[in-house]
Design a protein around this motif. Sequence first.
Motif, PDB file in Angstrom:
ATOM      1  N   ASP A  14       0.957  -1.248   0.087  1.00 38.57           N
ATOM      2  CA  ASP A  14       0.147   0.051  -0.214  1.00 38.57           C
ATOM      3  C   ASP A  14       0.890   1.121   0.064  1.00 38.57           C
ATOM      4  OD1 ASP A  14      -2.137  -1.573   0.073  1.00 38.57           O
ATOM      5  OD2 ASP A  14      -2.625  -1.601   2.191  1.00 38.57           O
ATOM      6  N   GLU A  18       0.906   3.968  -2.941  1.00 36.04           N
ATOM      7  CA  GLU A  18       0.545   5.373  -2.746  1.00 36.04           C
ATOM      8  C   GLU A  18       1.778   6.349  -3.120  1.00 36.04           C
ATOM      9  OE1 GLU A  18      -0.651   8.075   1.020  1.00 36.04           O
ATOM     10  OE2 GLU A  18      -0.795   5.674   1.272  1.00 36.04           O
ATOM     11  N   THR A 198       5.388   6.718   6.459  1.00 31.87           N
ATOM     12  CA  THR A 198       4.845   5.282   6.831  1.00 31.87           C
ATOM     13  C   THR A 198       5.405   4.353   7.829  1.00 31.87           C
ATOM     14  OG1 THR A 198       6.310   4.367   5.301  1.00 31.87           O
ATOM     15  CG2 THR A 198       4.339   5.157   4.253  1.00 31.87           C
TER      16      THR A 198
END
Length: 504
Positions: A14, A18, A198
């Motif tokens: 993910d 992104e 992240t």
Amino acid sequence: MWLENLRRTFLDWDAMAEILPIMLTVGLKNTLILAAFSTVIGIMIGVILAVMGISRAAWLRWPARVYTDIFRGLPAIVTILLIGQGFAGIGREIFGPSPYPLGILALSLIAGAYMGEIFRAGIQSVPSGQMEACRALSMSYSEGMRLIVVPQGIRRVLPAMVNQFISNVKDSSLIYFLGLLVSEREIFRVGQDAAVVTGNLSPLLLAGIFYLVITVPLTHLVNYIDHRLRTGKRISRGQPSSGLEEVEELNTAVSQERETTRFSGGSLSVEGLRLSYGALEVLRGIDLEVPKGTVTCVIGPSGSGKSTLLRSLNRLVESNAGVMKLDGEDIRQMKPEKLRARVGMVFQHFNLFPDHTARENIMLALTKIKGTGRDEARRIADARLAEVGLQGRGDHRPSNLSGGQQQRVAIARALAMEPEVVLFDEVTSALDPELVKGVLNLMADLGRRGMTMVVVTHEMGFARHVADRIVFMDEGQVVEAGPPEQLFTAPRTERLKKFFAEVL
Ligand SMILES: Nc1ncnc2c1ncn2[C@@H]1O[C@H](COP(=O)(O)OP(=O)(O)OP(=O)(O)O)[C@@H](O)[C@H]1O
């Protein structure tokens, strides 16, 4: 469990998905801009440094040396910070608030130092025979450098240049130390920013993949290009590979043109020619008469000065004293390039230009030096190739021709300039024995057609049967000279008798 931890650290899909669009539109774009600009500017700096570095003038060599030592010796990050922050004030005035241009400048300065060394090595690795061939084709030193030596040197270092581009791609990741705007971030910075957000390394791994996507195909591409440039388009040698076939190749080429066109050769005369290399006196008062349209063979033991005599006739080496005349004109007063357009030369090792086809080898001096139009030069090249039995081989690179064929191209190249005299410097010595005859037959044919030729040779059969006159040299002097029959049947001096005893 630890496997899951690793997966989350490196393979957080993910997070990667992104960041992917921004990696492409910002990171990749900026990295390529930084690397491309710094490579191009680095190449320009490098060429200048290389030319300075091989210059004979110490005042040019030294600054190049100092520059190279500094920018090659400093860690890239030190240079980037010193330039990017040290010159920030001036940079702002010239480029505005962004440190990006200064980053490019710093990368370029570093790349220039490496490029300079790469080019210098490339240029110096080009055999000296290439420049000699250029000069013999009446090019000046700078024309020879520009047309042949530098391009050949650059081709030789093409893989190293692409390696430098790859280095610049990687070094561009250091520019972020200068504090780039968001829109100016390169691959690493984009990845690192996302990694902070992240909390895992997946965006950085993606950045790493991006670097590999740029660099790995490039490495393979350059290997392919290098191979292609080195060998040219693969053309099979065709049939003739044995000496017999090569002689045949030449004989069948006895065209009407060859039968009918006669050369209008010039005459040479030499008196009291002296030449020394430092303390070594190589020519010690040579006298020589070469009437127009005749073949003179120069024979003698190794080291007797035969090649030096030949090379002083077209001033590839400068004599110290004596008088040399071409059709009554003082050779030492002529511009060397003008002289060499009238006195052609063929070398032992052919000295063809390896990156050019046979036809281009012949056309080059015609178009670039003589100013002949391309179509006309092409017509001349094809006619000359046909004359030496190589019609249909105009597109072959030297590497796709046998030694004998290469030497015949070299003869065609010399003839294309329409010289009045051609000098042959042991032109069959580097050939396999079975290929010698084809070249000798061609030379005999030129002699019959009225070309004035001075031939340094160890081929006694050729000297005896083709020469109008033989000159025997020893220790820098002409010991005996005369018609072949006289010298071969009744040598007068002990030295010539001894020489014949050894070579016949
Ligand atoms: N550029 C040079 N610098 C210094 N010495 C040289 C140079 N070129 C030739 N020599 C020397 O000059 C002498 C004559 O050389 P040259 O090549 O003219 O002889 P040669 O008769 O043609 O010999 P070979 O048949 O072996 O080619 C030799 O002793 C050689 O070592």
